[in-house]
Design a protein around this motif. Structure first.
Motif, PDB file in Angstrom:
ATOM      1  N   GLY A 139       0.800  -1.225   0.000  1.00  0.00           N
ATOM      2  CA  GLY A 139       0.000   0.000   0.000  1.00  0.00           C
ATOM      3  C   GLY A 139       0.835   1.279   0.000  1.00  0.00           C
ATOM      4  N   ARG A 171       1.682   2.470  -3.282  1.00  0.00           N
ATOM      5  CA  ARG A 171       0.527   3.063  -3.971  1.00  0.00           C
ATOM      6  C   ARG A 171       0.191   4.439  -3.418  1.00  0.00           C
ATOM      7  NH1 ARG A 171      -1.762  -1.873  -2.438  1.00  0.00           N
ATOM      8  NH2 ARG A 171      -3.450  -0.787  -1.348  1.00  0.00           N
ATOM      9  N   LYS A 213      -0.448   5.179  -0.203  1.00  0.00           N
ATOM     10  CA  LYS A 213      -1.279   5.218   1.001  1.00  0.00           C
ATOM     11  C   LYS A 213      -0.462   5.826   2.138  1.00  0.00           C
ATOM     12  CE  LYS A 213      -3.758   1.739   2.383  1.00  0.00           C
ATOM     13  NZ  LYS A 213      -4.063   0.325   2.726  1.00  0.00           N
ATOM     14  N   SER A 266      -1.145   5.149   5.361  1.00  0.00           N
ATOM     15  CA  SER A 266      -1.058   4.189   6.464  1.00  0.00           C
ATOM     16  C   SER A 266      -1.382   2.804   5.936  1.00  0.00           C
ATOM     17  CB  SER A 266      -2.021   4.570   7.584  1.00  0.00           C
ATOM     18  OG  SER A 266      -3.342   4.310   7.192  1.00  0.00           O
ATOM     19  N   GLY A 267      -1.014   1.787   6.723  1.00  0.00           N
ATOM     20  CA  GLY A 267      -1.267   0.417   6.279  1.00  0.00           C
ATOM     21  C   GLY A 267      -1.262  -0.528   7.457  1.00  0.00           C
ATOM     22  N   ASP A 298       0.683  -3.225   7.461  1.00  0.00           N
ATOM     23  CA  ASP A 298       2.033  -3.757   7.567  1.00  0.00           C
ATOM     24  C   ASP A 298       2.946  -2.992   6.617  1.00  0.00           C
ATOM     25  OD1 ASP A 298       1.462  -4.572   5.009  1.00  0.00           O
ATOM     26  OD2 ASP A 298       1.857  -6.691   5.361  1.00  0.00           O
ATOM     27  N   ASP A 341       5.598  -3.794   3.459  1.00  0.00           N
ATOM     28  CA  ASP A 341       6.026  -4.861   2.553  1.00  0.00           C
ATOM     29  C   ASP A 341       7.290  -4.454   1.806  1.00  0.00           C
ATOM     30  OD1 ASP A 341       3.395  -6.470   2.717  1.00  0.00           O
ATOM     31  OD2 ASP A 341       2.707  -4.483   2.098  1.00  0.00           O
ATOM     32  N   MET A 396       0.820 -16.272  -3.710  1.00  0.00           N
ATOM     33  CA  MET A 396       1.937 -15.361  -3.475  1.00  0.00           C
ATOM     34  C   MET A 396       3.005 -15.989  -2.588  1.00  0.00           C
ATOM     35  SD  MET A 396       0.828 -12.568  -4.871  1.00  0.00           S
ATOM     36  CE  MET A 396       1.882 -11.339  -4.122  1.00  0.00           C
ATOM     37  N   GLY A 436       2.971  -7.734  -8.473  1.00  0.00           N
ATOM     38  CA  GLY A 436       2.137  -8.531  -7.567  1.00  0.00           C
ATOM     39  C   GLY A 436       2.109  -7.987  -6.158  1.00  0.00           C
ATOM     40  N   TRP A 437       3.266  -7.560  -5.672  1.00  0.00           N
ATOM     41  CA  TRP A 437       3.338  -7.115  -4.275  1.00  0.00           C
ATOM     42  C   TRP A 437       3.003  -5.638  -4.095  1.00  0.00           C
ATOM     43  CZ3 TRP A 437       3.496  -9.658   0.240  1.00  0.00           C
ATOM     44  CH2 TRP A 437       3.571 -11.040   0.118  1.00  0.00           C
ATOM     45  N   THR A 438       2.701  -4.943  -5.181  1.00  0.00           N
ATOM     46  CA  THR A 438       2.247  -3.568  -5.040  1.00  0.00           C
ATOM     47  C   THR A 438       0.742  -3.533  -4.795  1.00  0.00           C
ATOM     48  OG1 THR A 438       4.061  -2.704  -6.363  1.00  0.00           O
ATOM     49  CG2 THR A 438       2.114  -1.324  -6.214  1.00  0.00           C
ATOM     50  N   GLY A 439       0.025  -4.549  -5.285  1.00  0.00           N
ATOM     51  CA  GLY A 439      -1.415  -4.607  -5.059  1.00  0.00           C
ATOM     52  C   GLY A 439      -2.165  -3.550  -5.842  1.00  0.00           C
ATOM     53  N   SER A 440      -3.373  -3.173  -5.436  1.00  0.00           N
ATOM     54  CA  SER A 440      -4.066  -3.794  -4.318  1.00  0.00           C
ATOM     55  C   SER A 440      -4.488  -5.224  -4.654  1.00  0.00           C
ATOM     56  CB  SER A 440      -5.331  -2.982  -3.986  1.00  0.00           C
ATOM     57  OG  SER A 440      -6.276  -3.120  -5.046  1.00  0.00           O
ATOM     58  N   LYS A 441      -4.992  -5.924  -3.689  1.00  0.00           N
ATOM     59  CA  LYS A 441      -5.400  -7.308  -3.927  1.00  0.00           C
ATOM     60  C   LYS A 441      -6.430  -7.390  -5.045  1.00  0.00           C
ATOM     61  CE  LYS A 441      -4.316  -9.297   0.539  1.00  0.00           C
ATOM     62  NZ  LYS A 441      -4.243  -8.193   1.516  1.00  0.00           N
ATOM     63  N   GLU A 490      -4.803  -6.746  -8.471  1.00  0.00           N
ATOM     64  CA  GLU A 490      -4.049  -7.921  -8.937  1.00  0.00           C
ATOM     65  C   GLU A 490      -4.997  -8.996  -9.454  1.00  0.00           C
ATOM     66  OE1 GLU A 490      -0.907  -7.791  -9.138  1.00  0.00           O
ATOM     67  OE2 GLU A 490      -0.859  -5.877  -8.084  1.00  0.00           O
TER      68      GLU A 490
HETATM   69  N1  DCT Z   1      -0.822  -9.859  -2.278  1.00  0.00           N
HETATM   70  C1  DCT Z   1      -1.608 -10.664  -3.083  1.00  0.00           C
HETATM   71  N2  DCT Z   1      -2.013 -11.872  -2.634  1.00  0.00           N
HETATM   72  C2  DCT Z   1      -1.676 -12.296  -1.398  1.00  0.00           C
HETATM   73  C3  DCT Z   1      -0.885 -11.497  -0.565  1.00  0.00           C
HETATM   74  C4  DCT Z   1      -0.484 -10.252  -1.029  1.00  0.00           C
HETATM   75  O1  DCT Z   1      -1.908 -10.295  -4.209  1.00  0.00           O
HETATM   76  N3  DCT Z   1      -2.098 -13.487  -0.979  1.00  0.00           N
HETATM   77  C5  DCT Z   1      -0.359  -8.568  -2.766  1.00  0.00           C
HETATM   78  C6  DCT Z   1      -1.429  -7.537  -2.810  1.00  0.00           C
HETATM   79  C7  DCT Z   1      -0.920  -6.404  -2.002  1.00  0.00           C
HETATM   80  C8  DCT Z   1       0.475  -6.770  -1.588  1.00  0.00           C
HETATM   81  O2  DCT Z   1       0.671  -8.110  -1.940  1.00  0.00           O
HETATM   82  C9  DCT Z   1       0.712  -6.541  -0.146  1.00  0.00           C
HETATM   83  O3  DCT Z   1      -0.259  -7.188   0.654  1.00  0.00           O
HETATM   84  P1  DCT Z   1      -0.906  -6.476   1.908  1.00  0.00           P
HETATM   85  O4  DCT Z   1       0.147  -5.910   2.785  1.00  0.00           O
HETATM   86  O5  DCT Z   1      -1.848  -7.454   2.519  1.00  0.00           O
HETATM   87  O6  DCT Z   1      -1.773  -5.329   1.238  1.00  0.00           O
HETATM   88  P2  DCT Z   1      -1.564  -3.770   1.197  1.00  0.00           P
HETATM   89  O7  DCT Z   1      -2.221  -3.335  -0.039  1.00  0.00           O
HETATM   90  O8  DCT Z   1      -0.131  -3.422   1.404  1.00  0.00           O
HETATM   91  O9  DCT Z   1      -2.456  -3.290   2.399  1.00  0.00           O
HETATM   92  P3  DCT Z   1      -1.991  -2.530   3.734  1.00  0.00           P
HETATM   93  O10 DCT Z   1      -1.714  -1.135   3.311  1.00  0.00           O
HETATM   94  O11 DCT Z   1      -3.128  -2.614   4.675  1.00  0.00           O
HETATM   95  O12 DCT Z   1      -0.769  -3.246   4.237  1.00  0.00           O
END
Ligand code: DCT
Ligand code: MG
Length: 392
Positions: A202, A205, A207, A209-210, A212, A214, A266, A331-336, A339
């Motif tokens: 997040g 992207r 945001k 706050s979040g 966690d 990553d 993931m 993939g790890w940028t999201g949002s879920k 993706e």
């Molecule tokens: N992700 C995914 N599938 C998963 C786990 C994670 O596609 N099973 C991707 C989507 C977002 C990114 O990884 C990070 O995951 P999170 O930390 O859960 O989401 P976030 O968008 O960073 O939300 P937050 O800001 O609340 O941490």
């Protein structure tokens, strides 16, 4: 094309941008109802910022999505999530139901909720959901901000949740994420000079706050990143930065994926799920020693942040080989939801499978390489959406 309605509706369906120069004239002359908003049907074809211009509507739909997800009704949850994302992508406030004419992704149920909010200022279904004992109980169970049912269960069995509940329930700020970044970068560089650390999730992207922080880690020389998570964790641990960690090995192998079906989960990178001890500055061992000396006891970990000089923060460390880095970053940028919609687009519109490791073209029966996110969008025939537009 101004007066050609079939071109117009077709363009909208296919997600091509259309400009209406004079909506009222068109409506009068052609006696047709012209939509106020236009939106492509896949989330990954749109720019979705946050928080959007319709917070009351999106928050209401989010409650119903969450309630459905907590009840294990994924399909229903997804339908509400798509409606929510669509409303968040609109560039203005919705004034009435007629504004929503022609928009995709809005099911009957979502429309009912929207109408309720537009007419009465609130939705009775949302109010009832929020007040229901089932919803409240599930919220407590999965109370840790942003933690899903599965993670909550795992934490409960390990007692981690109870120890750090108050801290983990409090969102991580951008400043805190930056502070963790400095620590992680120092640890990574000390165990593998030249390695690159990227803040994903997040915060990438935009945001503020979040739940966690990553991180995605790679090294320009393929292979050098192997076993890196364990080394970084050992380094962080020796410096007193970790309250908890659980490392999983990389289990992804392209050749073993079979008939071009790269995994969509993931969990195949070398990865560490951790809880950081974030101090207000300085070496965590010194702060702890100072506090223990001052109080003559172990710090009380159940106390909420503020009463002591550190707090617990969830941190995810993921290591990717450079050849998969673009896919991992996307993939790890999201949002879920973003993706998920990209993968749905890939399968249904392009006959490709997309994962955080690779993109496979089923027609050509080969993997498509990419060294940037832009290239992946282009392989998929999508216009590039920058991280800040992926807040669906
Ligand atoms: N992700 C995914 N599938 C998963 C786990 C994670 O596609 N099973 C991707 C989507 C977002 C990114 O990884 C990070 O995951 P999170 O930390 O859960 O989401 P976030 O968008 O960073 O939300 P937050 O800001 O609340 O941490
Ligand atoms: Mg995150």
């Amino acid at each position: 094309h101004l007066l050609d309605i079939s071109w117009y509706t077709e363009s909208m369906r296919e997600g091509r941008p259309v400009a209406i120069l004079d909506r009222h004239r068109l409506q009068e002359e052609q006696s047709v109802e012209v939509p106020v908003f236009s939106a492509a049907s896949y989330v990954c074809q749109r720019h979705t910022g946050q928080p959007g211009h319709n917070p009351l509507l999106t928050e209401s739909l989010a409650v119903l999505a969450e309630s459905a997800e907590l009840n294990g009704d994924e399909g229903r949850g997804l339908a509400f999530r798509r409606s929510e994302a669509l409303l968040r992508s609109l560039d203005r406030r919705v004034q009435g139901m007629t504004d929503l004419r022609g928009l995709p992704c809005l099911g009957e149920h979502s429309r009912r909720v929207i109408q309720d909010v537009l007419v009465n200022g609130r939705s009775s279904e949302v109010e009832e959901t929020k007040a229901s004992s089932r919803y409240k109980a599930m919220k407590v169970l999965t109370g840790v901000f942003g933690v899903g049912v599965k993670t909550a269960k795992r934490w409960f069995t390990e007692g981690i949740c109870l120890k750090h509940y108050a801290d983990l329930n409090q969102p991580v700020t951008r400043d805190e994420a930056d502070s963790v970044s400095v620590t992680v970068e120092a640890a990574v560089c000390s165990v593998l000079p030249g390695a690159q650390v990227t803040l994903a999730g997040g915060f990438r992207r935009g945001k503020t706050s979040g739940h966690d922080v990553d991180f995605l880690i790679t090294h320009p020389d393929e292979g050098k990143e192997e076993g890196l998570v364990r080394k970084v964790v050992a380094c962080l641990e020796s410096r007193g930065f970790l309250l908890y960690h659980q490392t999983t090995k990389n289990t992804y192998q392209e050749s073993a994926q079979g008939a071009g079906r790269p995994s969509s989960n993931m969990d195949r990178f070398e990865r560490c799920f951790s809880i950081f001890k974030l101090t207000n500055g300085g070496d965590p061992r010194d702060t702890r020693r100072a506090q223990e000396q001052a109080e003559g006891r172990e710090p009380d970990q159940t106390a909420s942040a503020g009463s002591r000089p550190w707090r617990a923060v969830r941190v995810d460390l993921v290591v990717s080989p450079i050849s998969q880095f673009a896919f991992a970053l996307l993939g790890w940028t999201g949002s879920k939801l973003f993706e998920r919609e990209m993968r749905r687009w890939a399968v249904h519109e392009k006959s490709m499978t997309l994962s955080s490791h690779a993109l496979y073209d089923k027609n050509q029966e080969r993997y498509l390489r990419a060294s940037s996110e832009e290239e992946i969008f282009s392989h998929l025939g999508l216009e590039y959406v920058s991280p800040s537009g992926r807040n669906a």
